[in-house]
Design a protein around this motif. Sequence first.
Motif, short mmCIF file in Angstrom:
data_model
loop_
_atom_site.label_atom_id
_atom_site.label_comp_id
_atom_site.label_asym_id
_atom_site.label_seq_id
_atom_site.Cartn_x
_atom_site.Cartn_y
_atom_site.Cartn_z
N ILE A 40 -4.87 -26.88 12.28
CA ILE A 40 -5.12 -26.32 10.96
C ILE A 40 -5.92 -25.03 11.09
O ILE A 40 -6.86 -24.93 11.88
CB ILE A 40 -5.87 -27.33 10.07
N GLY A 41 -5.55 -24.05 10.29
CA GLY A 41 -6.25 -22.77 10.30
C GLY A 41 -5.54 -21.69 11.08
O GLY A 41 -5.90 -20.50 11.00
N HIS A 42 -4.52 -22.09 11.84
CA HIS A 42 -3.75 -21.13 12.65
C HIS A 42 -2.31 -21.07 12.15
O HIS A 42 -1.70 -22.11 11.90
CB HIS A 42 -3.76 -21.55 14.12
N PRO A 43 -1.74 -19.87 12.01
CA PRO A 43 -0.35 -19.77 11.60
C PRO A 43 0.59 -20.16 12.73
O PRO A 43 0.21 -20.08 13.91
CB PRO A 43 -0.20 -18.29 11.24
N ASP A 44 1.78 -20.59 12.39
CA ASP A 44 2.76 -20.95 13.41
C ASP A 44 3.35 -19.69 14.04
O ASP A 44 3.79 -18.78 13.34
CB ASP A 44 3.89 -21.78 12.80
N PRO A 45 3.39 -19.60 15.38
CA PRO A 45 3.94 -18.42 16.05
C PRO A 45 5.41 -18.17 15.72
O PRO A 45 5.84 -17.02 15.58
CB PRO A 45 3.76 -18.74 17.54
N GLY A 46 6.20 -19.24 15.59
CA GLY A 46 7.60 -19.06 15.24
C GLY A 46 7.78 -18.50 13.86
O GLY A 46 8.66 -17.67 13.60
N ALA A 47 6.92 -18.93 12.93
CA ALA A 47 6.95 -18.37 11.57
C ALA A 47 6.60 -16.89 11.59
O ALA A 47 7.21 -16.09 10.88
CB ALA A 47 5.98 -19.14 10.67
N ILE A 48 5.62 -16.52 12.42
CA ILE A 48 5.28 -15.11 12.55
C ILE A 48 6.48 -14.33 13.07
O ILE A 48 6.78 -13.22 12.60
CB ILE A 48 4.07 -14.93 13.49
N SER A 49 7.19 -14.89 14.05
CA SER A 49 8.37 -14.21 14.60
C SER A 49 9.43 -13.97 13.53
O SER A 49 10.05 -12.91 13.48
CB SER A 49 8.96 -15.04 15.74
N ILE A 50 9.64 -14.97 12.67
CA ILE A 50 10.59 -14.79 11.57
C ILE A 50 10.16 -13.62 10.69
O ILE A 50 10.98 -12.78 10.29
CB ILE A 50 10.70 -16.08 10.72
N SER A 51 8.88 -13.55 10.37
CA SER A 51 8.40 -12.46 9.50
C SER A 51 8.60 -11.10 10.17
O SER A 51 8.94 -10.13 9.50
CB SER A 51 6.93 -12.67 9.13
#
Length: 210
Positions: free
Chosen positions: A186-197
Amino acid sequence: MAKTLDAAGARDMLVAVSQALIDQTEILTDADLAIGDGDHGIGMRRGFEAALEALKASEPDSVDAAFKTIGMAILSNTGGAAGAVFGTLFRSGAKGFAGGSIDGASFAAFLEDGLAAVLKRGGVMEGQKTMVDALAPAARAARAASDKGLEAATAAAVDGALQGVEASKAMIATTGKARSLGERSIGHPDPGAISISLILKAMRDFVARA
């Protein structure tokens, strides 16, 4: 601003996407170090470097061929789960462009078809702190804006993805390497989600200047 993109335009956009992901290796590595083993950035760079090489060497005769080219390169070179799901996004999403060009409606279809295939292949759903948490809201936002044209659809997709990245911070990882962290994720964004963005930002920016 491009209202539609043909096969050559699609290839050029995907070249820009590939370079953007290569350039953001450090950001993706840092994000993955927080909740994983730190190899997401390296794996994505490897896949998109192969994609860049394949795209520059190709002269696709259709939009879907360009997307299948990048998808196969990512699938074959990224490695691990990321290679499978990001390769699937592009390869399966390509059928959204069966009409022959990229416009607002077909771009939304690309995200929807890619999402459906990723959900099936990955066996995940929204809320599990994965790339789906950015891809799903991006697909919904793109569809809602699709009748306003390609620029509006790509911009809306970015907004949806960024909202998903932010929402992923509050999620507990229940799949992948971050699963072992439990509530510590909790508190950290998902790296894969960042890649999508990042992928969608590169598409939006290309369309805006084309």
